[in-house]
Design a protein around this motif. Structure first.
Motif, mmCIF file in Angstrom:
data_model
loop_
_atom_site.group_PDB
_atom_site.id
_atom_site.type_symbol
_atom_site.label_atom_id
_atom_site.label_comp_id
_atom_site.label_asym_id
_atom_site.label_seq_id
_atom_site.Cartn_x
_atom_site.Cartn_y
_atom_site.Cartn_z
ATOM 1 N N GLY A 131 0.807 -1.214 0.000
ATOM 2 C CA GLY A 131 0.000 0.000 0.000
ATOM 3 C C GLY A 131 0.841 1.265 0.000
ATOM 4 O O GLY A 131 2.008 1.266 0.399
ATOM 5 N N ILE A 132 0.237 2.351 -0.455
ATOM 6 C CA ILE A 132 0.912 3.648 -0.514
ATOM 7 C C ILE A 132 0.123 4.664 0.309
ATOM 8 O O ILE A 132 -1.027 4.419 0.690
ATOM 9 N N LYS A 133 0.727 5.808 0.582
ATOM 10 C CA LYS A 133 0.089 6.832 1.402
ATOM 11 C C LYS A 133 -1.059 7.511 0.658
ATOM 12 O O LYS A 133 -2.088 7.848 1.237
ATOM 13 N N GLU A 134 -0.895 7.717 -0.643
ATOM 14 C CA GLU A 134 -1.884 8.437 -1.435
ATOM 15 C C GLU A 134 -3.004 7.484 -1.881
ATOM 16 O O GLU A 134 -2.901 6.276 -1.791
ATOM 17 N N TYR A 135 -4.077 8.096 -2.409
ATOM 18 C CA TYR A 135 -5.134 7.303 -3.035
ATOM 19 C C TYR A 135 -4.796 7.102 -4.504
ATOM 20 O O TYR A 135 -4.247 7.986 -5.160
ATOM 21 N N TYR A 136 -5.172 5.934 -5.016
ATOM 22 C CA TYR A 136 -4.956 5.689 -6.441
ATOM 23 C C TYR A 136 -6.241 5.140 -7.052
ATOM 24 O O TYR A 136 -6.816 4.162 -6.572
ATOM 25 N N LEU A 137 -6.678 5.792 -8.117
ATOM 26 C CA LEU A 137 -7.791 5.299 -8.920
ATOM 27 C C LEU A 137 -7.384 5.325 -10.383
ATOM 28 O O LEU A 137 -6.657 6.221 -10.822
ATOM 29 N N SER A 138 -7.871 4.358 -11.121
ATOM 30 C CA SER A 138 -7.614 4.317 -12.556
ATOM 31 C C SER A 138 -8.143 5.591 -13.220
ATOM 32 O O SER A 138 -9.146 6.164 -12.792
ATOM 33 N N ARG A 139 -7.484 6.035 -14.269
ATOM 34 C CA ARG A 139 -7.939 7.215 -15.017
ATOM 35 C C ARG A 139 -9.301 6.977 -15.663
ATOM 36 O O ARG A 139 -9.973 7.925 -16.079
ATOM 37 N N SER A 140 -9.720 5.728 -15.729
ATOM 38 C CA SER A 140 -10.994 5.408 -16.372
ATOM 39 C C SER A 140 -12.131 5.214 -15.366
ATOM 40 O O SER A 140 -13.212 4.761 -15.725
ATOM 41 N N PHE A 141 -11.888 5.556 -14.093
ATOM 42 C CA PHE A 141 -12.920 5.371 -13.069
ATOM 43 C C PHE A 141 -12.920 6.547 -12.110
ATOM 44 O O PHE A 141 -11.874 6.954 -11.600
ATOM 45 N N LEU A 142 -14.105 7.115 -11.878
ATOM 46 C CA LEU A 142 -14.250 8.212 -10.925
ATOM 47 C C LEU A 142 -15.258 7.826 -9.849
ATOM 48 O O LEU A 142 -16.262 7.162 -10.141
ATOM 49 N N PRO A 143 -15.020 8.241 -8.598
ATOM 50 C CA PRO A 143 -15.947 7.923 -7.506
ATOM 51 C C PRO A 143 -17.187 8.806 -7.587
ATOM 52 O O PRO A 143 -17.450 9.454 -8.606
ATOM 53 N N PHE A 217 -27.902 8.952 -0.996
ATOM 54 C CA PHE A 217 -26.732 8.582 -0.199
ATOM 55 C C PHE A 217 -26.954 7.274 0.549
ATOM 56 O O PHE A 217 -26.037 6.471 0.699
ATOM 57 N N SER A 218 -28.162 7.048 1.023
ATOM 58 C CA SER A 218 -28.409 5.828 1.786
ATOM 59 C C SER A 218 -28.378 4.594 0.891
ATOM 60 O O SER A 218 -28.007 3.514 1.333
ATOM 61 N N GLN A 219 -28.772 4.761 -0.378
ATOM 62 C CA GLN A 219 -28.742 3.618 -1.291
ATOM 63 C C GLN A 219 -27.322 3.166 -1.587
ATOM 64 O O GLN A 219 -27.078 1.984 -1.829
ATOM 65 N N LYS A 220 -26.397 4.080 -1.590
ATOM 66 C CA LYS A 220 -24.980 3.740 -1.759
ATOM 67 C C LYS A 220 -24.233 4.258 -0.536
ATOM 68 O O LYS A 220 -23.300 5.054 -0.633
ATOM 69 N N LYS A 221 -24.679 3.775 0.612
ATOM 70 C CA LYS A 221 -24.260 4.324 1.893
ATOM 71 C C LYS A 221 -22.747 4.303 2.081
ATOM 72 O O LYS A 221 -22.174 5.208 2.679
ATOM 73 N N ILE A 222 -22.092 3.280 1.579
ATOM 74 C CA ILE A 222 -20.659 3.129 1.810
ATOM 75 C C ILE A 222 -19.860 3.823 0.708
ATOM 76 O O ILE A 222 -19.002 4.670 0.975
ATOM 77 N N THR A 223 -20.144 3.483 -0.531
ATOM 78 C CA THR A 223 -19.320 3.981 -1.640
ATOM 79 C C THR A 223 -19.503 5.465 -1.890
ATOM 80 O O THR A 223 -18.621 6.111 -2.456
ATOM 81 N N ASN A 224 -20.631 6.039 -1.480
ATOM 82 C CA ASN A 224 -20.826 7.485 -1.603
ATOM 83 C C ASN A 224 -20.414 8.226 -0.340
ATOM 84 O O ASN A 224 -20.493 9.454 -0.282
ATOM 85 N N ASN A 225 -19.975 7.494 0.661
ATOM 86 C CA ASN A 225 -19.708 8.114 1.956
ATOM 87 C C ASN A 225 -18.293 8.648 2.084
ATOM 88 O O ASN A 225 -18.055 9.611 2.795
ATOM 89 N N PHE A 226 -17.330 8.027 1.405
ATOM 90 C CA PHE A 226 -15.945 8.404 1.656
ATOM 91 C C PHE A 226 -15.420 9.397 0.632
ATOM 92 O O PHE A 226 -15.383 10.593 0.858
ATOM 93 N N LEU A 227 -15.047 8.911 -0.538
ATOM 94 C CA LEU A 227 -14.406 9.751 -1.546
ATOM 95 C C LEU A 227 -15.467 10.408 -2.430
ATOM 96 O O LEU A 227 -16.251 9.711 -3.072
ATOM 97 N N ARG A 228 -15.503 11.726 -2.440
ATOM 98 C CA ARG A 228 -16.484 12.463 -3.253
ATOM 99 C C ARG A 228 -15.768 13.549 -4.030
ATOM 100 O O ARG A 228 -15.018 14.345 -3.474
ATOM 101 N N LEU A 229 -16.019 13.588 -5.329
ATOM 102 C CA LEU A 229 -15.389 14.547 -6.240
ATOM 103 C C LEU A 229 -16.406 15.627 -6.584
ATOM 104 O O LEU A 229 -17.575 15.329 -6.834
#
Length: 648
Positions: A131-143, A217-229
């Protein structure tokens, strides 16, 4: 040729042909999917329109002639600025990233031996997989992505055209003409295809409905809860209000999750408190309203200024003291008619002794520590909604909207028992310059201190008030209680946060009639039955053991899904969340028992995966899956062990 390439080519004929066809396609798409939006878009533009001249593309204000994008020697800069906005949103300074003040830290396993252990093991697993300190997401996927104002939306099409997939997407555009311009550029049908199912929403013209956003937000309670752009291209009252709704719902979504360990304490306490013998505590069963106002008293700072009013009118209303409000009330010479308690904590008994409780009747949630009920001369029980144990045996009268604070429980009870409800000291926030609690309370002297995640909210009167995620959740549940239980009137006398549905009222505006208080209190007590079996619909002799085992097996089956990358993990977590929510609805005793820990484990798993330096996470997920499976087995085992201990 790409759409961006075409726009930069300068070929006016081909550009005009392409954008015209896109507009036609979008109109047909909205005609089929959103007839109301289609009808609005058919109208002639009034404020803004697309400008396409020898200098290129821009947006013109039809009333003032102003252009939305600057013009340089080489022409209008709409394409160049949009291209810049579309580049690497996660690393683009024009975009903002929110993380809801959640960090991947190790938990205290003495309090959360199962849930905490899983989350801690994910951290160890992260180190194992580099693991690394920063967050990493593919350029083809956004939260989860929120866009406030499109300004033509060209940048959004450039992002989509690169094949980027949005986990969820909310778009707010207050101006119909501006949205109409975006229809020349954005292929909305393909955009919807590039977002998770039922996760792409457009809000055009009208202010968004906060309850819809809460549901989102409740329907995607976890995945919409942390990283938001987030991208906000301009400010206006409507857009700013929409952003505030999103920020508030995003914040409140992270609270009230609970844990298996806390639920088990509640279950064990409930089984001790609910007796089927002759010494059973009376349980609330099918309550009715009494013709009297009920004053619900919380321990907020504004209680200090309301004590004279409460004392002067204590014979004209029924007083519900909530939690630590008891001490300042009694210190001021006010005798509450009922003391409301909901806590599972061991030291609650000592708090009540300090107040002191005296001969005030206790009205306790089912999961309250049994030693507390033994302390009072009179104790009554209500089944508190939102907690697993509140649904044990299928109670006929579950008090919903009674979280996260004891004041919420007191208010929800009052809404069902009284004709009018008064809020006194239920501040739901921090009043600038004041302490968090009333004077002479259990907490002693306090200074004004805002938490780091506090934000300003509307005050009930003229004070400056701040809230945070848990106070916001409390205020939301008070509003929901008003809407669902529909008391004749709800009056907010405090100087804390404004409460939707409650009328802001100064004490000097009120003039109560005399009531036959003793008779009305006796009437309330009559709604509690000592015939325990009559209060429940489904007295289970198997203690749900088979259903709990079956639910564990269902979750394990979901975890067998192949997960190769982070996008697939996000999708799997949504499935787990939906399965958990469905179980909590159909069988709340079983579903809620697991729901909180499943949420914490899923969130920790998601955050850990974001710290991996590549999109390929198959090996990491295989290891993580085994950790979760083992935890599910431990939960079921602990539940099986707990039931016989309680029965003895």
């Amino acid at each position: 040729m790409s759409f961006l390439g075409l726009l930069k080519s300068g070929n006016r004929e081909k550009i005009e042909q392409e954008i015209s066809q896109r507009f036609i396609n979008n109109m047909e798409y909205f005609r089929q999917t959103s007839p109301d939006l289609f009808d609005v878009l058919k109208a002639e533009p009034i404020e803004y329109n697309l400008l396409f001249d020898e200098k290129g593309l821009n947006i013109i204000n039809l009333k003032t002639g102003e252009l939305s994008y600057p013009t340089a020697q080489q022409g209008h800069q709409m394409v160049n600025i949009s291209e810049e906005l579309s580049n690497s949103p996660i690393a683009n300074a024009k975009w903002k990233i929110y993380t809801n003040h959640i960090y991947l830290d190790k938990m205290d396993t003495s309090k959360l031996p199962i849930t905490g252990r899983v989350c801690n093991e994910f951290i160890d697993l992260l180190h194992k997989h580099g693991g690394i300190k920063e967050y990493y997401l593919s350029r083809s996927f956004l939260p989860s992505t929120n866009i406030f104002g499109l300004l033509g939306g060209m940048f959004l099409e450039f992002i989509r055209e690169r094949g980027v997939f949005f986990h969820s997407l909310l778009i707010f555009e207050e101006n119909v003409d501006m949205f109409r311009v975006s229809c020349y550029f954005v292929d909305y049908e393909k955009l919807f295809d590039n977002v998770s199912p039922k996760s792409c929403y457009l809000f055009v013209k009208d202010l968004i409905d906060k309850f819809f956003v809460r549901s989102f937000f409740s329907q995607k309670k976890i995945t919409n809860n942390f990283l938001r752009l987030e991208l906000k291209l301009y400010s206006s009252p409507k857009l700013d209000a929409s952003k505030q709704v999103i920020d508030e719902e995003y914040a409140s979504n992270s609270r009230g999750w609970g844990s298996f360990e806390d639920e088990m304490i509640g279950v064990q306490n409930t089984l001790k408190n609910i007796s089927f013998g002759s010494n059973a505590y009376p349980i609330l069963n099918l309550p009715k309203r009494v013709n009297a106002p009920i004053c619900v008293v919380g321990n907020g700072a504004s209680l200090d200024g309301l004590l004279p009013f409460i004392k002067e009118n204590q014979d004209k209303m029924i007083i519900f003291s909530c939690g630590t409000a008891l001490k300042p009330l009694k210190a001021y010479g006010i005798k509450p008619d009922f003391q409301i308690e909901i806590e599972r904590i061991d030291y609650l008994k000592d708090v009540l002794k300090q107040a002191p409780l005296g001969d005030t009747p206790l009205l306790c949630a089912n999961m309250t520590n049994p030693e507390v009920l033994d302390l009072a001369k009179e104790s009554y029980i209500f089944m508190r909604g939102g907690s697993s144990s509140g649904y044990l045996y299928g109670s006929k009268s579950v008090i919903e909207f009674s979280a996260p604070f004891v004041g919420n429980a007191g208010f929800a009870l009052a809404c069902q028992l009284g004709s009018e409800v008064l809020l006194c000291g239920l501040d739901c926030g921090y009043i600038e310059g004041a302490s968090k609690h009333a004077s002479d309370s259990y907490y002693g002297e306090e200074s004004f201190a805002l938490p780091v995640d506090a934000f300003r909210v509307r005050g009930n009167f003229d004070k400056v008030v701040y809230s945070d995620s848990i106070f916001l959740l409390s205020a939301q549940n008070i509003t929901q209680a008003i809407r669902n239980f529909n008391p004749k009137m709800a009056l907010n006398l405090g100087e804390g946060a404004y409460i939707d549905g409650a009328r802001s009222t100064h004490p000097n505006e009120l003039n109560f009639a005399k009531i036959k208080k003793k008779k009305l209190i006796a009437q309330i007590k009559s709604y509690f039955t000592s015939k325990t079996k009559t209060a429940f619909n489904d007295i289970r002799t198997d203690f749900y053991i088979q259903e709990i085992s079956d639910f564990r097996d269902e979750l394990k089956a979901i975890l067998t899904t192949n997960v190769k990358n982070k996008r697939e993990l996000f999708a799997l977590i949504d499935i787990i969340n939906a399965t958990s929510a469905k179980k909590s609805f159909s069988s709340p005793f079983v579903g809620i028992m697991f729901e909180g820990s499943l949420a914490h484990m899923s969130q920790s798993l998601m955050i850990a995966s974001l710290h991996l330096d590549k999109d390929e996470i198959e090996a990491f997920y295989i290891d993580a899956k085994e950790i979760i499976n083992e935890a599910l087995d431990r939960m079921v085992f602990k539940y099986r062990l707990s039931i016989p201990l309680v029965e003895k």
